[in-house]
Every structure is written in structure tokens, then in C-alpha cells.
Design a protein around this motif. Structure first.
Motif, PDB file in Angstrom:
ATOM      1  N   THR A  68       0.822  -1.214   0.000  1.00  0.00           N
ATOM      2  CA  THR A  68       0.000   0.000   0.000  1.00  0.00           C
ATOM      3  C   THR A  68       0.856   1.265   0.000  1.00  0.00           C
ATOM      4  OG1 THR A  68      -0.188  -0.045   2.409  1.00  0.00           O
ATOM      5  CG2 THR A  68      -1.938  -1.127   1.161  1.00  0.00           C
ATOM      6  N   LYS A  69       1.989   1.242   0.725  1.00  0.00           N
ATOM      7  CA  LYS A  69       2.869   2.416   0.792  1.00  0.00           C
ATOM      8  C   LYS A  69       4.098   2.258  -0.101  1.00  0.00           C
ATOM      9  CE  LYS A  69       1.609   3.440   5.546  1.00  0.00           C
ATOM     10  NZ  LYS A  69       2.052   3.425   6.927  1.00  0.00           N
ATOM     11  N   TYR A  70       4.202   1.135  -0.770  1.00  0.00           N
ATOM     12  CA  TYR A  70       5.339   0.831  -1.645  1.00  0.00           C
ATOM     13  C   TYR A  70       6.664   0.888  -0.900  1.00  0.00           C
ATOM     14  CZ  TYR A  70       1.718   1.568  -5.100  1.00  0.00           C
ATOM     15  OH  TYR A  70       0.548   1.493  -5.792  1.00  0.00           O
ATOM     16  N   LEU A  71       6.665   0.360   0.333  1.00  0.00           N
ATOM     17  CA  LEU A  71       7.871   0.333   1.146  1.00  0.00           C
ATOM     18  C   LEU A  71       8.360  -1.100   1.282  1.00  0.00           C
ATOM     19  CD1 LEU A  71       6.855   2.707   4.082  1.00  0.00           C
ATOM     20  CD2 LEU A  71       8.194   3.281   2.059  1.00  0.00           C
ATOM     21  N   LYS A  72       9.664  -1.237   1.385  1.00  0.00           N
ATOM     22  CA  LYS A  72      10.272  -2.533   1.670  1.00  0.00           C
ATOM     23  C   LYS A  72      11.047  -2.388   2.972  1.00  0.00           C
ATOM     24  CE  LYS A  72      13.200  -6.145  -0.240  1.00  0.00           C
ATOM     25  NZ  LYS A  72      14.004  -6.564  -1.386  1.00  0.00           N
ATOM     26  N   TRP A  73      10.761  -3.279   3.919  1.00  0.00           N
ATOM     27  CA  TRP A  73      11.402  -3.274   5.226  1.00  0.00           C
ATOM     28  C   TRP A  73      12.296  -4.496   5.323  1.00  0.00           C
ATOM     29  CZ3 TRP A  73       9.624   0.304   9.113  1.00  0.00           C
ATOM     30  CH2 TRP A  73       8.520   1.070   8.727  1.00  0.00           C
ATOM     31  N   ILE A  74      13.546  -4.301   5.693  1.00  0.00           N
ATOM     32  CA  ILE A  74      14.478  -5.409   5.902  1.00  0.00           C
ATOM     33  C   ILE A  74      15.088  -5.226   7.288  1.00  0.00           C
ATOM     34  CG2 ILE A  74      16.569  -6.577   5.109  1.00  0.00           C
ATOM     35  CD1 ILE A  74      16.031  -5.280   2.338  1.00  0.00           C
ATOM     36  N   PHE A  75      14.927  -6.216   8.134  1.00  0.00           N
ATOM     37  CA  PHE A  75      15.449  -6.188   9.499  1.00  0.00           C
ATOM     38  C   PHE A  75      16.438  -7.333   9.625  1.00  0.00           C
ATOM     39  CE2 PHE A  75      14.817  -7.941  13.873  1.00  0.00           C
ATOM     40  CZ  PHE A  75      15.428  -6.924  14.571  1.00  0.00           C
ATOM     41  N   PHE A  76      17.650  -7.046  10.100  1.00  0.00           N
ATOM     42  CA  PHE A  76      18.637  -8.114  10.226  1.00  0.00           C
ATOM     43  C   PHE A  76      19.557  -7.859  11.408  1.00  0.00           C
ATOM     44  CE2 PHE A  76      20.227  -4.993   7.234  1.00  0.00           C
ATOM     45  CZ  PHE A  76      21.553  -4.808   7.579  1.00  0.00           C
ATOM     46  N   SER A  77      20.111  -8.945  11.926  1.00  0.00           N
ATOM     47  CA  SER A  77      21.036  -8.840  13.052  1.00  0.00           C
ATOM     48  C   SER A  77      22.415  -8.451  12.542  1.00  0.00           C
ATOM     49  CB  SER A  77      21.096 -10.154  13.831  1.00  0.00           C
ATOM     50  OG  SER A  77      21.558 -11.194  13.014  1.00  0.00           O
ATOM     51  N   ASN A  78      23.169  -7.804  13.413  1.00  0.00           N
ATOM     52  CA  ASN A  78      24.526  -7.396  13.061  1.00  0.00           C
ATOM     53  C   ASN A  78      25.559  -8.264  13.754  1.00  0.00           C
ATOM     54  OD1 ASN A  78      26.464  -5.670  11.801  1.00  0.00           O
ATOM     55  ND2 ASN A  78      26.738  -4.583  13.726  1.00  0.00           N
ATOM     56  N   LYS A  79      25.121  -9.138  14.656  1.00  0.00           N
ATOM     57  CA  LYS A  79      26.060  -9.940  15.437  1.00  0.00           C
ATOM     58  C   LYS A  79      25.738 -11.419  15.309  1.00  0.00           C
ATOM     59  CE  LYS A  79      26.909  -6.219  18.625  1.00  0.00           C
ATOM     60  NZ  LYS A  79      26.997  -5.753  19.987  1.00  0.00           N
ATOM     61  N   SER A  80      26.803 -12.202  15.270  1.00  0.00           N
ATOM     62  CA  SER A  80      26.670 -13.653  15.204  1.00  0.00           C
ATOM     63  C   SER A  80      27.744 -14.270  16.090  1.00  0.00           C
ATOM     64  CB  SER A  80      26.851 -14.139  13.762  1.00  0.00           C
ATOM     65  OG  SER A  80      26.818 -15.538  13.701  1.00  0.00           O
ATOM     66  N   LEU A  81      27.352 -15.252  16.877  1.00  0.00           N
ATOM     67  CA  LEU A  81      28.329 -15.987  17.682  1.00  0.00           C
ATOM     68  C   LEU A  81      28.827 -17.167  16.869  1.00  0.00           C
ATOM     69  CD1 LEU A  81      26.693 -15.981  21.216  1.00  0.00           C
ATOM     70  CD2 LEU A  81      28.618 -14.614  20.408  1.00  0.00           C
ATOM     71  N   GLY A 100      35.488 -22.276  21.765  1.00  0.00           N
ATOM     72  CA  GLY A 100      35.089 -20.996  22.338  1.00  0.00           C
ATOM     73  C   GLY A 100      34.167 -20.280  21.375  1.00  0.00           C
ATOM     74  N   LEU A 101      33.557 -19.197  21.825  1.00  0.00           N
ATOM     75  CA  LEU A 101      32.666 -18.422  20.974  1.00  0.00           C
ATOM     76  C   LEU A 101      33.307 -17.086  20.646  1.00  0.00           C
ATOM     77  CD1 LEU A 101      29.212 -19.091  22.667  1.00  0.00           C
ATOM     78  CD2 LEU A 101      30.087 -20.064  20.544  1.00  0.00           C
ATOM     79  N   ASN A 102      33.176 -16.694  19.416  1.00  0.00           N
ATOM     80  CA  ASN A 102      33.715 -15.430  18.940  1.00  0.00           C
ATOM     81  C   ASN A 102      32.566 -14.649  18.312  1.00  0.00           C
ATOM     82  OD1 ASN A 102      35.591 -13.511  18.322  1.00  0.00           O
ATOM     83  ND2 ASN A 102      36.329 -14.534  16.468  1.00  0.00           N
ATOM     84  N   GLU A 103      32.447 -13.369  18.643  1.00  0.00           N
ATOM     85  CA  GLU A 103      31.381 -12.553  18.075  1.00  0.00           C
ATOM     86  C   GLU A 103      31.849 -11.912  16.777  1.00  0.00           C
ATOM     87  OE1 GLU A 103      28.465 -10.042  20.457  1.00  0.00           O
ATOM     88  OE2 GLU A 103      29.830  -8.549  19.623  1.00  0.00           O
ATOM     89  N   MET A 104      31.065 -12.116  15.729  1.00  0.00           N
ATOM     90  CA  MET A 104      31.369 -11.539  14.418  1.00  0.00           C
ATOM     91  C   MET A 104      30.312 -10.488  14.107  1.00  0.00           C
ATOM     92  SD  MET A 104      33.984 -13.359  13.531  1.00  0.00           S
ATOM     93  CE  MET A 104      34.205 -12.969  11.834  1.00  0.00           C
ATOM     94  N   ASN A 105      30.708  -9.440  13.379  1.00  0.00           N
ATOM     95  CA  ASN A 105      29.790  -8.378  12.988  1.00  0.00           C
ATOM     96  C   ASN A 105      29.607  -8.377  11.487  1.00  0.00           C
ATOM     97  OD1 ASN A 105      31.363  -7.151  15.552  1.00  0.00           O
ATOM     98  ND2 ASN A 105      29.219  -6.596  15.528  1.00  0.00           N
ATOM     99  N   LEU A 106      28.361  -8.253  11.063  1.00  0.00           N
ATOM    100  CA  LEU A 106      28.057  -8.189   9.642  1.00  0.00           C
ATOM    101  C   LEU A 106      28.585  -6.881   9.050  1.00  0.00           C
ATOM    102  CD1 LEU A 106      26.615  -9.506   7.240  1.00  0.00           C
ATOM    103  CD2 LEU A 106      24.532  -8.350   7.971  1.00  0.00           C
ATOM    104  N   LEU A 107      28.289  -5.777   9.717  1.00  0.00           N
ATOM    105  CA  LEU A 107      28.809  -4.474   9.284  1.00  0.00           C
ATOM    106  C   LEU A 107      29.882  -4.055  10.275  1.00  0.00           C
ATOM    107  CD1 LEU A 107      25.495  -2.674   8.283  1.00  0.00           C
ATOM    108  CD2 LEU A 107      27.069  -3.954   6.843  1.00  0.00           C
ATOM    109  N   SER A 108      31.109  -4.295   9.917  1.00  0.00           N
ATOM    110  CA  SER A 108      32.223  -4.110  10.857  1.00  0.00           C
ATOM    111  C   SER A 108      32.440  -2.658  11.254  1.00  0.00           C
ATOM    112  CB  SER A 108      33.501  -4.696  10.267  1.00  0.00           C
ATOM    113  OG  SER A 108      33.785  -4.084   9.034  1.00  0.00           O
ATOM    114  N   GLN A 109      32.004  -1.688  10.446  1.00  0.00           N
ATOM    115  CA  GLN A 109      32.200  -0.291  10.810  1.00  0.00           C
ATOM    116  C   GLN A 109      31.241   0.147  11.913  1.00  0.00           C
ATOM    117  OE1 GLN A 109      30.943  -1.216   7.830  1.00  0.00           O
ATOM    118  NE2 GLN A 109      29.421   0.222   7.080  1.00  0.00           N
TER     119      GLN A 109
END
Length: 160
Positions: A68-81, A100-109
Motif C-alpha cells: 500500500t505504501k510501496y515500502l520494503k522493510w528489511i530487518f537483520f542482526s549485526n552480530k553472530s556468535l 570458544g565463541l567469537n562474536e562476528m559483525n556483519l557491518l564491521s564499521q
């Protein structure tokens, strides 16, 4: 089971997309539920996560197309163990073997951001301000803000 890698060419994003950064301790499915409720949208979990085979990192993603509003919504996590092997000398008495667990970031900046919400095709800034206000009303959201950083390494994102 083989996971498919799908590269997203973010050049397909229109120029009028907005990137909202969200800090929250909520799990992604709970935050998606609260976003749906507050923003009156219908984010649904995608079948395939954003996946980096090199790092074995999964990032959940949700999507909603508002016809109806012609919008696209994308929600995503930035962290992964991510599980990583640790050497025998780093083992602790209470450790889980040599993993062990290491935290990785999708968008590193933007390492401190927990989640991102991209809204495409928004014509005016007042709509984004209303969205930010509603997100801030969610009790377990620490903060949310419009990210001034455009997706610099957007060619590295993987969506299905």
C-alpha cells in the motif's frame, strides 16, 4: 545440508533507503515481534539467513513488503556468535572442551549496533522520524538512530 550463498547487490537499493541502527538486548524474533506491533508492519523471518561460509557466521533476517505504501522493510542482526577452536593452553577448568565463541559483525564499521532496519522508498524524513520515535517506545530497545553511514561495504552483505 548445504546452505546457499546469495549475494545481494546493494546497488539494487534505491537511493532513498534509510538505515536505522538499533541497540537492544532482545532476541531478534522478539524484537521483530515488537517492531511489527509498534510499526504496524508484518516482518517475517526469511527461510535463509545471511550466511558467510568463510567465517561460518549466520545473521537472521526478516522482511516485509508494504504494497500500500510501496515500502520494503528489511530487518537483520549485526552480530553472530561463531564457534572457534582454542588451543589446549587456553582451556579453563569450566570450559567446554576446546571450543570458544567469537562474536562476528556483519557491518564491521558499526560493531556496537545489534540490529539494523532498512526501509526502502521512503519519500520524506518525517516518516523516518515517526518510525524512530515508535522504535524508542519499545521498552527493551536501548537506543535507535538513523545511521549516517551509508552501507560502505554493502557489496559484502549476503541476502537470499
Amino acid at each position: 545440508m548445504t546452505l546457499n550463498n546469495h549475494r545481494l547487490n546493494l546497488n539494487q537499493f534505491p537511493e532513498n533507503y534509510h538505515l536505522i541502527a538499533i541497540h537492544s538486548d532482545l532476541d531478534e524474533f522478539r524484537l521483530a515481534f515488537f517492531l511489527n506491533k509498534k510499526l504496524n508492519i508484518g516482518l517475517k523471518r526469511k527461510i535463509n539467513d545471511i550466511y558467510f561460509a568463510e567465517q561460518d557466521a549466520n545473521y537472521s533476517q526478516f522482511e516485509f513488503l508494504d504494497d500500500t505504501k510501496y515500502l520494503k522493510w528489511i530487518f537483520f542482526s549485526n552480530k553472530s556468535l561463531v564457534s572457534k577452536k582454542i588451543s589446549d593452553e587456553d582451556l579453563s577448568l569450566f570450559g567446554q572442551g576446546n571450543i570458544g565463541l567469537n562474536e562476528m559483525n556483519l557491518l564491521s564499521q558499526q560493531k556496537s549496533v545489534d540490529y539494523f532496519l532498512i526501509i526502502e522508498n521512503v519519500a520524506n524524513k518525517t516518516y523516518i522520524n515517526k518510525v524512530l520515535k515508535k522504535i524508542s517506545e519499545i521498552s527493551d530497545v536501548i537506543t535507535s538512530f538513523l545511521s549516517k553511514n551509508k552501507l560502505e561495504n554493502k557489496e559484502n552483505l549476503i541476502f537470499s
